[in-house]
Write a protein that holds these residues in place. Sequence first.
Motif, PDB file in Angstrom:
ATOM      1  N   ASP A 157       0.806  -1.226   0.000  1.00  0.00           N
ATOM      2  CA  ASP A 157       0.000   0.000   0.000  1.00  0.00           C
ATOM      3  C   ASP A 157       0.836   1.271   0.000  1.00  0.00           C
ATOM      4  O   ASP A 157       0.420   2.289  -0.555  1.00  0.00           O
ATOM      5  CB  ASP A 157      -0.935   0.033   1.212  1.00  0.00           C
ATOM      6  CG  ASP A 157      -1.985  -1.059   1.160  1.00  0.00           C
ATOM      7  OD1 ASP A 157      -2.333  -1.490   0.050  1.00  0.00           O
ATOM      8  OD2 ASP A 157      -2.439  -1.472   2.233  1.00  0.00           O
ATOM      9  N   ALA A 158       2.012   1.241   0.624  1.00  0.00           N
ATOM     10  CA  ALA A 158       2.774   2.479   0.792  1.00  0.00           C
ATOM     11  C   ALA A 158       4.167   2.456   0.179  1.00  0.00           C
ATOM     12  O   ALA A 158       4.722   3.509  -0.106  1.00  0.00           O
ATOM     13  CB  ALA A 158       2.901   2.795   2.287  1.00  0.00           C
ATOM     14  N   VAL A 159       4.745   1.275  -0.036  1.00  0.00           N
ATOM     15  CA  VAL A 159       6.129   1.202  -0.538  1.00  0.00           C
ATOM     16  C   VAL A 159       6.159   0.815  -2.009  1.00  0.00           C
ATOM     17  O   VAL A 159       6.806   1.468  -2.817  1.00  0.00           O
ATOM     18  CB  VAL A 159       6.955   0.199   0.288  1.00  0.00           C
ATOM     19  CG1 VAL A 159       8.384   0.108  -0.237  1.00  0.00           C
ATOM     20  CG2 VAL A 159       6.949   0.576   1.764  1.00  0.00           C
ATOM     21  N   ALA A 160       5.476  -0.248  -2.351  1.00  0.00           N
ATOM     22  CA  ALA A 160       5.534  -0.775  -3.719  1.00  0.00           C
ATOM     23  C   ALA A 160       4.124  -0.918  -4.287  1.00  0.00           C
ATOM     24  O   ALA A 160       3.645  -2.013  -4.569  1.00  0.00           O
ATOM     25  CB  ALA A 160       6.255  -2.114  -3.729  1.00  0.00           C
ATOM     26  N   GLN A 161       3.482   0.213  -4.469  1.00  0.00           N
ATOM     27  CA  GLN A 161       2.115   0.198  -4.983  1.00  0.00           C
ATOM     28  C   GLN A 161       2.025  -0.487  -6.342  1.00  0.00           C
ATOM     29  O   GLN A 161       1.008  -1.088  -6.669  1.00  0.00           O
ATOM     30  CB  GLN A 161       1.554   1.624  -5.096  1.00  0.00           C
ATOM     31  CG  GLN A 161       1.447   2.346  -3.792  1.00  0.00           C
ATOM     32  CD  GLN A 161       2.699   3.142  -3.462  1.00  0.00           C
ATOM     33  OE1 GLN A 161       3.768   2.928  -4.023  1.00  0.00           O
ATOM     34  NE2 GLN A 161       2.583   4.058  -2.526  1.00  0.00           N
ATOM     35  N   CYS A 162       3.080  -0.419  -7.123  1.00  0.00           N
ATOM     36  CA  CYS A 162       3.062  -1.040  -8.454  1.00  0.00           C
ATOM     37  C   CYS A 162       2.985  -2.563  -8.374  1.00  0.00           C
ATOM     38  O   CYS A 162       2.651  -3.219  -9.355  1.00  0.00           O
ATOM     39  CB  CYS A 162       4.280  -0.617  -9.259  1.00  0.00           C
ATOM     40  SG  CYS A 162       5.847  -1.161  -8.543  1.00  0.00           S
ATOM     41  N   MET A 163       3.291  -3.121  -7.206  1.00  0.00           N
ATOM     42  CA  MET A 163       3.228  -4.570  -7.022  1.00  0.00           C
ATOM     43  C   MET A 163       1.924  -5.005  -6.357  1.00  0.00           C
ATOM     44  O   MET A 163       1.723  -6.177  -6.094  1.00  0.00           O
ATOM     45  CB  MET A 163       4.429  -5.039  -6.195  1.00  0.00           C
ATOM     46  CG  MET A 163       5.742  -4.818  -6.914  1.00  0.00           C
ATOM     47  SD  MET A 163       7.173  -5.169  -5.886  1.00  0.00           S
ATOM     48  CE  MET A 163       6.975  -6.902  -5.574  1.00  0.00           C
ATOM     49  N   ASN A 164       1.046  -4.044  -6.096  1.00  0.00           N
ATOM     50  CA  ASN A 164      -0.224  -4.341  -5.447  1.00  0.00           C
ATOM     51  C   ASN A 164      -1.234  -4.791  -6.497  1.00  0.00           C
ATOM     52  O   ASN A 164      -2.143  -4.062  -6.881  1.00  0.00           O
ATOM     53  CB  ASN A 164      -0.734  -3.124  -4.671  1.00  0.00           C
ATOM     54  CG  ASN A 164      -1.860  -3.472  -3.738  1.00  0.00           C
ATOM     55  OD1 ASN A 164      -2.287  -4.611  -3.676  1.00  0.00           O
ATOM     56  ND2 ASN A 164      -2.342  -2.484  -3.016  1.00  0.00           N
ATOM     57  N   ASN A 165      -1.051  -6.017  -6.960  1.00  0.00           N
ATOM     58  CA  ASN A 165      -1.913  -6.568  -8.004  1.00  0.00           C
ATOM     59  C   ASN A 165      -2.069  -8.069  -7.801  1.00  0.00           C
ATOM     60  O   ASN A 165      -1.460  -8.657  -6.912  1.00  0.00           O
ATOM     61  CB  ASN A 165      -1.345  -6.242  -9.390  1.00  0.00           C
ATOM     62  CG  ASN A 165       0.053  -6.783  -9.572  1.00  0.00           C
ATOM     63  OD1 ASN A 165       0.294  -7.978  -9.417  1.00  0.00           O
ATOM     64  ND2 ASN A 165       0.998  -5.906  -9.904  1.00  0.00           N
ATOM     65  N   PHE A 166      -2.849  -8.702  -8.636  1.00  0.00           N
ATOM     66  CA  PHE A 166      -3.128 -10.129  -8.498  1.00  0.00           C
ATOM     67  C   PHE A 166      -1.910 -11.003  -8.751  1.00  0.00           C
ATOM     68  O   PHE A 166      -1.845 -12.135  -8.290  1.00  0.00           O
ATOM     69  CB  PHE A 166      -4.288 -10.550  -9.409  1.00  0.00           C
ATOM     70  CG  PHE A 166      -3.928 -10.608 -10.872  1.00  0.00           C
ATOM     71  CD1 PHE A 166      -3.531 -11.797 -11.444  1.00  0.00           C
ATOM     72  CD2 PHE A 166      -3.978  -9.465 -11.653  1.00  0.00           C
ATOM     73  CE1 PHE A 166      -3.197 -11.860 -12.794  1.00  0.00           C
ATOM     74  CE2 PHE A 166      -3.644  -9.508 -13.000  1.00  0.00           C
ATOM     75  CZ  PHE A 166      -3.247 -10.709 -13.568  1.00  0.00           C
ATOM     76  N   MET A 167      -0.922 -10.505  -9.487  1.00  0.00           N
ATOM     77  CA  MET A 167       0.250 -11.325  -9.798  1.00  0.00           C
ATOM     78  C   MET A 167       1.260 -11.355  -8.656  1.00  0.00           C
ATOM     79  O   MET A 167       2.022 -12.312  -8.536  1.00  0.00           O
ATOM     80  CB  MET A 167       0.933 -10.811 -11.066  1.00  0.00           C
ATOM     81  CG  MET A 167       0.078 -10.977 -12.299  1.00  0.00           C
ATOM     82  SD  MET A 167       0.896 -10.542 -13.850  1.00  0.00           S
ATOM     83  CE  MET A 167       1.522  -8.920 -13.524  1.00  0.00           C
ATOM     84  N   VAL A 168       1.290 -10.340  -7.811  1.00  0.00           N
ATOM     85  CA  VAL A 168       2.280 -10.287  -6.737  1.00  0.00           C
ATOM     86  C   VAL A 168       1.597 -10.282  -5.374  1.00  0.00           C
ATOM     87  O   VAL A 168       1.669 -11.265  -4.636  1.00  0.00           O
ATOM     88  CB  VAL A 168       3.208  -9.057  -6.895  1.00  0.00           C
ATOM     89  CG1 VAL A 168       4.259  -9.039  -5.801  1.00  0.00           C
ATOM     90  CG2 VAL A 168       3.865  -9.029  -8.263  1.00  0.00           C
ATOM     91  N   ALA A 169       0.959  -9.189  -5.013  1.00  0.00           N
ATOM     92  CA  ALA A 169       0.364  -9.064  -3.681  1.00  0.00           C
ATOM     93  C   ALA A 169      -0.640 -10.177  -3.395  1.00  0.00           C
ATOM     94  O   ALA A 169      -0.665 -10.726  -2.292  1.00  0.00           O
ATOM     95  CB  ALA A 169      -0.301  -7.701  -3.521  1.00  0.00           C
ATOM     96  N   GLN A 170      -1.443 -10.519  -4.365  1.00  0.00           N
ATOM     97  CA  GLN A 170      -2.461 -11.557  -4.168  1.00  0.00           C
ATOM     98  C   GLN A 170      -1.825 -12.899  -3.847  1.00  0.00           C
ATOM     99  O   GLN A 170      -2.359 -13.668  -3.062  1.00  0.00           O
ATOM    100  CB  GLN A 170      -3.357 -11.676  -5.398  1.00  0.00           C
ATOM    101  CG  GLN A 170      -4.552 -12.570  -5.179  1.00  0.00           C
ATOM    102  CD  GLN A 170      -5.510 -12.010  -4.148  1.00  0.00           C
ATOM    103  OE1 GLN A 170      -5.883 -10.842  -4.215  1.00  0.00           O
ATOM    104  NE2 GLN A 170      -5.911 -12.821  -3.194  1.00  0.00           N
TER     105      GLN A 170
END
Length: 74
Positions: free
Chosen positions: A47-60
């Motif tokens: 949410d605050a450091v790597a927003q670009c990774m907040n998606n179904f491929m990584v964060a999920q």
Amino acid sequence: MSTANRDALPFGVVGFAADTIVQVYNATEARMSGLDPATVIGVPFFDAVAQCMNNFMVAQRFEDEPELGHVDKG
């Protein structure tokens, strides 16, 4: 691994718990990202450091598989 040993690694290391709060952020990652570890430790990674990774491929994947990438800090 000690903080000094982590900081000496030639690659970035980010460690966070199941709640995604950053607990480990080594010197190489700080240098490569341009982010001061003092501003990263204790905040939600996706949410605050790597927003670009907040998606179904990584964060999920971390949400779906809590043991994925688990490394003991000790």
